[in-house]
Design a protein around this motif. Sequence first.
Motif, PDB file in Angstrom:
ATOM      1  N   THR A  74       8.501  -9.603  -9.348  1.00 18.34           N
ATOM      2  CA  THR A  74       7.199  -8.903  -9.733  1.00 18.34           C
ATOM      3  C   THR A  74       7.421  -7.506  -9.573  1.00 18.34           C
ATOM      4  O   THR A  74       8.132  -7.157  -8.910  1.00 18.34           O
ATOM      5  CB  THR A  74       5.953  -9.238  -9.212  1.00 18.34           C
ATOM      6  N   GLN A  75       6.490  -6.703 -10.002  1.00 20.25           N
ATOM      7  CA  GLN A  75       6.635  -5.045 -10.062  1.00 20.25           C
ATOM      8  C   GLN A  75       6.043  -5.164  -8.346  1.00 20.25           C
ATOM      9  O   GLN A  75       6.729  -4.131  -7.962  1.00 20.25           O
ATOM     10  CB  GLN A  75       5.494  -4.543 -10.817  1.00 20.25           C
ATOM     11  N   ALA A  76       5.265  -5.711  -7.875  1.00 20.26           N
ATOM     12  CA  ALA A  76       4.797  -5.544  -6.453  1.00 20.26           C
ATOM     13  C   ALA A  76       5.826  -5.852  -5.553  1.00 20.26           C
ATOM     14  O   ALA A  76       6.134  -5.303  -4.419  1.00 20.26           O
ATOM     15  CB  ALA A  76       3.567  -6.534  -6.119  1.00 20.26           C
ATOM     16  N   ALA A  77       6.433  -7.076  -5.801  1.00 17.39           N
ATOM     17  CA  ALA A  77       7.748  -7.613  -4.743  1.00 17.39           C
ATOM     18  C   ALA A  77       8.914  -6.447  -5.292  1.00 17.39           C
ATOM     19  O   ALA A  77       9.458  -5.953  -4.024  1.00 17.39           O
ATOM     20  CB  ALA A  77       8.149  -8.791  -5.145  1.00 17.39           C
ATOM     21  N   GLU A  78       8.848  -5.898  -6.124  1.00 12.08           N
ATOM     22  CA  GLU A  78      10.071  -4.777  -6.320  1.00 12.08           C
ATOM     23  C   GLU A  78       9.808  -3.502  -5.646  1.00 12.08           C
ATOM     24  O   GLU A  78      10.608  -2.849  -5.114  1.00 12.08           O
ATOM     25  CB  GLU A  78      10.586  -4.665  -7.828  1.00 12.08           C
ATOM     26  N   VAL A  79       8.504  -2.934  -5.849  1.00 13.04           N
ATOM     27  CA  VAL A  79       8.137  -2.000  -4.931  1.00 13.04           C
ATOM     28  C   VAL A  79       8.124  -1.917  -3.671  1.00 13.04           C
ATOM     29  O   VAL A  79       8.783  -0.983  -2.918  1.00 13.04           O
ATOM     30  CB  VAL A  79       6.587  -1.518  -5.282  1.00 13.04           C
ATOM     31  N   GLU A  80       8.020  -3.363  -3.055  1.00 10.44           N
ATOM     32  CA  GLU A  80       8.074  -3.565  -1.452  1.00 10.44           C
ATOM     33  C   GLU A  80       9.583  -3.298  -1.116  1.00 10.44           C
ATOM     34  O   GLU A  80       9.930  -2.921  -0.312  1.00 10.44           O
ATOM     35  CB  GLU A  80       7.614  -4.722  -1.425  1.00 10.44           C
ATOM     36  N   ARG A  81      10.471  -4.063  -2.006  1.00 14.16           N
ATOM     37  CA  ARG A  81      11.887  -3.906  -1.831  1.00 14.16           C
ATOM     38  C   ARG A  81      12.479  -2.542  -1.868  1.00 14.16           C
ATOM     39  O   ARG A  81      13.010  -2.144  -0.968  1.00 14.16           O
ATOM     40  CB  ARG A  81      12.770  -4.799  -2.947  1.00 14.16           C
ATOM     41  N   LEU A  82      11.989  -1.720  -2.805  1.00 18.46           N
ATOM     42  CA  LEU A  82      12.411  -0.257  -2.747  1.00 18.46           C
ATOM     43  C   LEU A  82      12.086   0.351  -1.709  1.00 18.46           C
ATOM     44  O   LEU A  82      12.881   1.227  -1.073  1.00 18.46           O
ATOM     45  CB  LEU A  82      12.061   0.411  -4.196  1.00 18.46           C
ATOM     46  N   LEU A  83      10.740   0.313  -1.302  1.00 18.25           N
ATOM     47  CA  LEU A  83      10.202   0.818   0.220  1.00 18.25           C
ATOM     48  C   LEU A  83      11.119   0.634   1.139  1.00 18.25           C
ATOM     49  O   LEU A  83      11.514   1.434   1.962  1.00 18.25           O
ATOM     50  CB  LEU A  83       8.673   0.517   0.113  1.00 18.25           C
ATOM     51  N   GLY A  84      11.742  -0.667   1.478  1.00 20.81           N
ATOM     52  CA  GLY A  84      12.274  -1.196   2.452  1.00 20.81           C
ATOM     53  C   GLY A  84      13.641  -0.471   2.432  1.00 20.81           C
ATOM     54  O   GLY A  84      14.355  -0.278   3.481  1.00 20.81           O
ATOM     55  N   GLY A  86      14.102   2.768   1.638  1.00 17.60           N
ATOM     56  CA  GLY A  86      13.888   3.990   1.893  1.00 17.60           C
ATOM     57  C   GLY A  86      13.140   4.675   0.719  1.00 17.60           C
ATOM     58  O   GLY A  86      12.828   5.910   1.036  1.00 17.60           O
ATOM     59  N   ALA A  87      12.556   4.105  -0.206  1.00 15.21           N
ATOM     60  CA  ALA A  87      11.872   4.895  -1.273  1.00 15.21           C
ATOM     61  C   ALA A  87      10.359   5.094  -0.579  1.00 15.21           C
ATOM     62  O   ALA A  87      10.137   4.432   0.561  1.00 15.21           O
ATOM     63  CB  ALA A  87      11.681   4.134  -2.611  1.00 15.21           C
ATOM     64  N   THR A  88       9.671   6.174  -1.169  1.00 10.85           N
ATOM     65  CA  THR A  88       8.366   6.388  -0.447  1.00 10.85           C
ATOM     66  C   THR A  88       7.543   6.535  -1.805  1.00 10.85           C
ATOM     67  O   THR A  88       7.800   6.569  -2.967  1.00 10.85           O
ATOM     68  CB  THR A  88       8.297   7.724   0.097  1.00 10.85           C
ATOM     69  N   ARG A  89       6.109   6.281  -1.644  1.00  4.32           N
ATOM     70  CA  ARG A  89       5.322   6.510  -2.828  1.00  4.32           C
ATOM     71  C   ARG A  89       5.139   7.953  -3.118  1.00  4.32           C
ATOM     72  O   ARG A  89       5.150   8.668  -2.222  1.00  4.32           O
ATOM     73  CB  ARG A  89       3.900   5.850  -2.524  1.00  4.32           C
ATOM     74  N   LEU A 103       7.378   6.251  -7.433  1.00  3.07           N
ATOM     75  CA  LEU A 103       8.129   6.092  -6.078  1.00  3.07           C
ATOM     76  C   LEU A 103       9.239   7.475  -6.137  1.00  3.07           C
ATOM     77  O   LEU A 103       9.426   8.165  -7.173  1.00  3.07           O
ATOM     78  CB  LEU A 103       9.033   4.982  -5.899  1.00  3.07           C
ATOM     79  N   ALA A 104       9.610   7.785  -4.738  1.00  4.47           N
ATOM     80  CA  ALA A 104      10.671   8.949  -4.809  1.00  4.47           C
ATOM     81  C   ALA A 104      11.821   8.187  -3.995  1.00  4.47           C
ATOM     82  O   ALA A 104      11.630   7.575  -3.020  1.00  4.47           O
ATOM     83  CB  ALA A 104       9.798  10.042  -4.249  1.00  4.47           C
ATOM     84  N   ASP A 105      13.017   8.549  -4.346  1.00  7.61           N
ATOM     85  CA  ASP A 105      14.090   8.234  -3.532  1.00  7.61           C
ATOM     86  C   ASP A 105      14.177   8.977  -2.311  1.00  7.61           C
ATOM     87  O   ASP A 105      13.304   9.854  -2.054  1.00  7.61           O
ATOM     88  CB  ASP A 105      15.665   8.365  -4.465  1.00  7.61           C
ATOM     89  N   PRO A 106      15.117   8.635  -1.265  1.00  9.37           N
ATOM     90  CA  PRO A 106      15.193   9.365  -0.103  1.00  9.37           C
ATOM     91  C   PRO A 106      15.196  10.969  -0.017  1.00  9.37           C
ATOM     92  O   PRO A 106      14.785  11.421   0.914  1.00  9.37           O
ATOM     93  CB  PRO A 106      16.555   8.775   0.855  1.00  9.37           C
ATOM     94  N   GLU A 107      15.640  11.539  -1.139  1.00 11.66           N
ATOM     95  CA  GLU A 107      15.438  13.100  -1.130  1.00 11.66           C
ATOM     96  C   GLU A 107      14.528  13.495  -2.163  1.00 11.66           C
ATOM     97  O   GLU A 107      14.374  14.564  -2.478  1.00 11.66           O
ATOM     98  CB  GLU A 107      16.977  13.375  -1.625  1.00 11.66           C
ATOM     99  N   GLY A 108      13.492  12.542  -2.497  1.00 15.39           N
ATOM    100  CA  GLY A 108      12.084  13.009  -3.058  1.00 15.39           C
ATOM    101  C   GLY A 108      12.322  12.923  -4.778  1.00 15.39           C
ATOM    102  O   GLY A 108      11.542  13.336  -5.705  1.00 15.39           O
TER     103      GLY A 108
END
Length: 129
Positions: A74-84, A86-89, A103-108
Motif C-alpha cells: 500500500t501507499q502507507a506501507a511504501e511510505v514507511e519503508r522509504l522513511l526507513g 532515509g527519506a523524510t517527509r 517525501l525527500a531523499d537523504p539530500e532533500g
Amino acid sequence: MTSVIAALAIDAHDVHRVADFWAAALGWAVVEEDEGVVSIAPTGGGLGIDVVPVPEAKTVKNRLHLDLRADGSTQAAEVERLLGLGATRADVGQGPDVSWVVLADPEGNEFCVLSRSVQDVAAETGSRG
C-alpha cells in the motif's frame, strides 16, 4: 526523428549515499561508476538514474521530481519503508487533502508516493480492455 531518454540525473553532494537510497527504494542495482557518477538501473535493464556530483554551493530547488507507485504493498506501507531507508517527509505546500505523499531523499530531492499502487492501476487498465 525523435529523442530517447537515456537516463535521469539526480544531483548530489554524496553520490554514494543518494545512489544507495534510490537503488534500495526502487529495487535497482549500481550498474556503473565512472568519474564520480554512480549509475543505477533495474537489473533487467532499461531507463536508469545517474547520480551526479555537484558543488557544495548548489542549493536551488529541483524542477523535476519522481512520482512512485507502491508495487505489492500500500501507499502507507511504501511510505514507511522509504522513511526507513532515509527519506523524510516534505512540505511543498501540498495541503492536507491531496492523495499523494511528498517525501525527500537523504539530500532533500523531493519525490511523491502516489495513492494507487501498481496493482490498482493494472486492475483498472485491465477492466477497461
